[in-house]
Design a protein around this motif. Structure first.
Motif, short mmCIF file in Angstrom:
data_model
loop_
_atom_site.label_atom_id
_atom_site.label_comp_id
_atom_site.label_asym_id
_atom_site.label_seq_id
_atom_site.Cartn_x
_atom_site.Cartn_y
_atom_site.Cartn_z
N GLU A 1 37.25 13.95 15.47
CA GLU A 1 37.90 15.09 15.98
C GLU A 1 38.13 15.25 17.48
OE1 GLU A 1 38.38 18.25 13.93
OE2 GLU A 1 38.49 16.84 12.42
N GLY A 2 37.82 14.17 18.16
CA GLY A 2 37.90 13.98 19.55
C GLY A 2 36.80 14.33 20.59
N TYR A 3 35.72 14.64 19.98
CA TYR A 3 34.48 14.71 20.78
C TYR A 3 34.14 13.45 21.11
CZ TYR A 3 34.99 19.45 18.63
OH TYR A 3 35.43 20.64 18.20
N ILE A 4 33.22 13.33 22.35
CA ILE A 4 32.36 12.23 22.82
C ILE A 4 30.86 12.62 22.14
CG2 ILE A 4 31.33 11.05 24.61
CD1 ILE A 4 33.77 11.98 26.40
N ALA A 5 30.50 11.87 21.23
CA ALA A 5 29.37 12.17 20.54
C ALA A 5 28.36 11.00 21.03
CB ALA A 5 29.52 11.93 18.97
N ASP A 6 27.02 11.52 21.46
CA ASP A 6 25.90 10.51 21.61
C ASP A 6 25.03 10.83 20.58
OD1 ASP A 6 27.15 9.50 23.92
OD2 ASP A 6 26.18 10.88 25.39
N VAL A 7 24.03 10.02 20.18
CA VAL A 7 22.99 10.14 19.42
C VAL A 7 21.59 9.94 19.83
CG1 VAL A 7 24.60 9.80 17.53
CG2 VAL A 7 23.39 7.89 18.39
N CYS A 8 20.59 10.39 19.22
CA CYS A 8 19.08 10.19 19.57
C CYS A 8 18.60 10.27 18.31
CB CYS A 8 18.64 10.62 20.84
SG CYS A 8 18.66 12.45 20.79
N ARG A 9 17.07 9.88 18.10
CA ARG A 9 16.46 9.89 16.71
C ARG A 9 15.21 10.89 17.14
NH1 ARG A 9 14.03 6.05 14.92
NH2 ARG A 9 14.19 6.67 12.85
N THR A 10 14.72 11.13 18.01
CA THR A 10 13.60 11.95 18.19
C THR A 10 13.51 13.07 19.08
OG1 THR A 10 12.58 10.75 19.97
CG2 THR A 10 12.29 9.59 17.96
N GLY A 11 12.50 13.94 19.03
CA GLY A 11 12.56 15.29 20.02
C GLY A 11 12.52 14.69 21.46
N ARG A 12 11.63 13.78 21.64
CA ARG A 12 11.40 13.27 23.01
C ARG A 12 12.62 12.62 23.47
NH1 ARG A 12 10.70 8.61 24.80
NH2 ARG A 12 10.25 7.65 22.75
N GLU A 13 13.49 12.06 22.69
CA GLU A 13 14.50 11.32 23.28
C GLU A 13 15.71 12.27 23.68
OE1 GLU A 13 15.90 8.68 20.27
OE2 GLU A 13 14.19 7.17 20.61
N ALA A 14 15.62 13.51 22.70
CA ALA A 14 16.43 14.71 23.04
C ALA A 14 16.42 15.25 24.27
CB ALA A 14 16.44 15.52 21.71
N LEU A 15 15.17 15.39 24.53
CA LEU A 15 14.83 16.30 25.95
C LEU A 15 14.92 15.51 27.09
CD1 LEU A 15 11.67 17.88 24.72
CD2 LEU A 15 13.72 19.03 25.16
N GLU A 16 14.87 14.25 26.92
CA GLU A 16 15.12 13.05 27.86
C GLU A 16 16.66 13.17 28.23
OE1 GLU A 16 14.29 8.63 29.45
OE2 GLU A 16 13.22 9.23 27.51
N ALA A 17 17.25 13.15 26.93
CA ALA A 17 18.85 12.96 27.31
C ALA A 17 19.45 14.16 27.63
CB ALA A 17 19.46 12.57 26.01
N LEU A 18 19.00 15.18 27.37
CA LEU A 18 19.33 16.60 28.05
C LEU A 18 18.97 16.84 29.34
CD1 LEU A 18 19.03 18.45 24.63
CD2 LEU A 18 21.17 18.19 25.73
N SER A 19 18.14 16.21 29.95
CA SER A 19 17.65 16.49 31.27
C SER A 19 18.60 15.56 32.04
CB SER A 19 16.23 15.85 31.62
OG SER A 19 15.96 14.60 31.53
N GLN A 20 19.32 14.70 31.50
CA GLN A 20 19.88 13.64 32.61
C GLN A 20 21.65 13.90 32.45
OE1 GLN A 20 18.66 9.59 31.49
NE2 GLN A 20 16.74 9.95 31.85
N ILE A 21 22.09 14.41 31.21
CA ILE A 21 23.35 14.51 30.92
C ILE A 21 23.70 16.16 30.57
CG2 ILE A 21 25.46 13.81 29.51
CD1 ILE A 21 23.82 11.19 28.98
N ALA A 22 24.79 16.35 31.00
CA ALA A 22 25.53 17.85 30.98
C ALA A 22 26.12 17.77 29.37
CB ALA A 22 26.12 18.33 31.97
N TYR A 23 25.41 18.04 28.29
CA TYR A 23 26.32 18.28 27.24
C TYR A 23 26.54 19.59 26.87
CZ TYR A 23 24.24 13.74 25.58
OH TYR A 23 23.86 12.38 25.77
N ASP A 24 27.92 19.66 26.15
CA ASP A 24 28.50 20.79 25.58
C ASP A 24 27.84 21.63 24.51
OD1 ASP A 24 30.80 21.17 27.82
OD2 ASP A 24 31.10 19.10 26.77
N LEU A 25 27.27 20.69 23.56
CA LEU A 25 26.63 21.03 22.24
C LEU A 25 25.63 20.16 21.93
CD1 LEU A 25 27.06 23.25 19.90
CD2 LEU A 25 28.44 21.45 19.03
N VAL A 26 24.55 20.77 21.41
CA VAL A 26 23.63 19.84 20.42
C VAL A 26 23.54 20.40 19.06
CG1 VAL A 26 21.19 19.27 20.61
CG2 VAL A 26 22.28 19.84 22.66
#
Length: 225
Positions: free
Chosen positions: A23-48
């Motif tokens: 659909e044209g989005y840039i999609a990153d993936v992670c598997r755990t809650g800890r990984e998600a919080l770490e990723a979101l502390s480093q990158i400005a995502y538009d949606l989770v």
């Protein structure tokens, strides 16, 4: 648009990632809650896109942690729980919407578009934190009753920091979101613009913190004091 998919089922993770990419989005993936919080502390995502049941911190815990940080990133919860009470829990924890498994891909994509559209409409207005009021429509800053003229880069930099107030915004994020390209790592372009921005903010400049080796943060406590 950057979307983070937090899902421990690799098959579903791959399915959703591929659909969003097509659909044209840039999609990153992670598997755990800890990984998600770490990723979101480093990158400005538009949606989770966030699964409820996760290892190392479930979806509700991730939602609460993000909202406690001051993050306003839209969260679409994936849940196998169809009970109304469970859905209320998800929304109260900070989710903006939810999709019940199993779901139709068309519905998931429609909800993603809806959340992103809603966010875009909100962004047209203004951002207010402490004495700072950033008018996005007319692209002007007011500090209390004082009008401050900003250049395009300065406004983009301040907008990014205000949208993610309370957390560190990395140099990589700043270059990507404000300049849209990568500079030589030795370049001081960010430092130059940050210095000019601080000069224009005057007494409010103390809220812009330099976090050595990481980036910059707009400190909420200092603005609200």
């Amino acid at each position: 648009m950057k979307v983070l998919i937090v899902e421990d089922d690799r098959k579903l993770q791959s399915f959703v990632s591929r659909a969003l990419t097509e659909e044209g989005y840039i999609a990153d993936v992670c598997r755990t809650g800890r990984e998600a919080l770490e990723a979101l502390s480093q990158i400005a995502y538009d949606l989770v896109v966030l699964d409820w049941m996760l290892p190392e911190g479930d979806g509700l815990s991730v939602c609460r942690a993000l909202r406690e940080r001051g993050s306003r990133v839209p969260i679409l919860m994936l849940t196998a729980r169809d009970d109304v009470g469970e859905k209320v829990l998800a929304l109260d924890a900070g989710a903006d919407d939810y999709v019940t498994k199993p779901f139709h891909l068309a519905e998931l994509l429609a909800r993603v578009r809806s959340l992103l559209r809603r966010t875009a409409e909100t962004q047209v207005g203004s951002l207010r934190i402490g004495p700072l009021s950033l008018d996005l429509r007319h692209r002007v800053l007011h500090i209390h009753d004082r009008r401050v003229e900003l250049t395009g880069r300065e406004l983009g930099l301040l907008e990014l920091l205000m949208r993610h107030a309370g957390r560190v915004v990395t140099r990589t994020e700043i270059l990507d979101q404000v300049w849209g390209m990568h500079f030589d790592p030795e370049s001081n372009v960010i430092e130059v613009h940050m210095r000019r921005l601080r000069e224009k903010l005057g007494d409010a400049a103390g809220a812009l913190e330099t976090v050595r080796g990481q980036g910059y943060r707009l400190a909420l406590p200092e603005l609200s004091a």
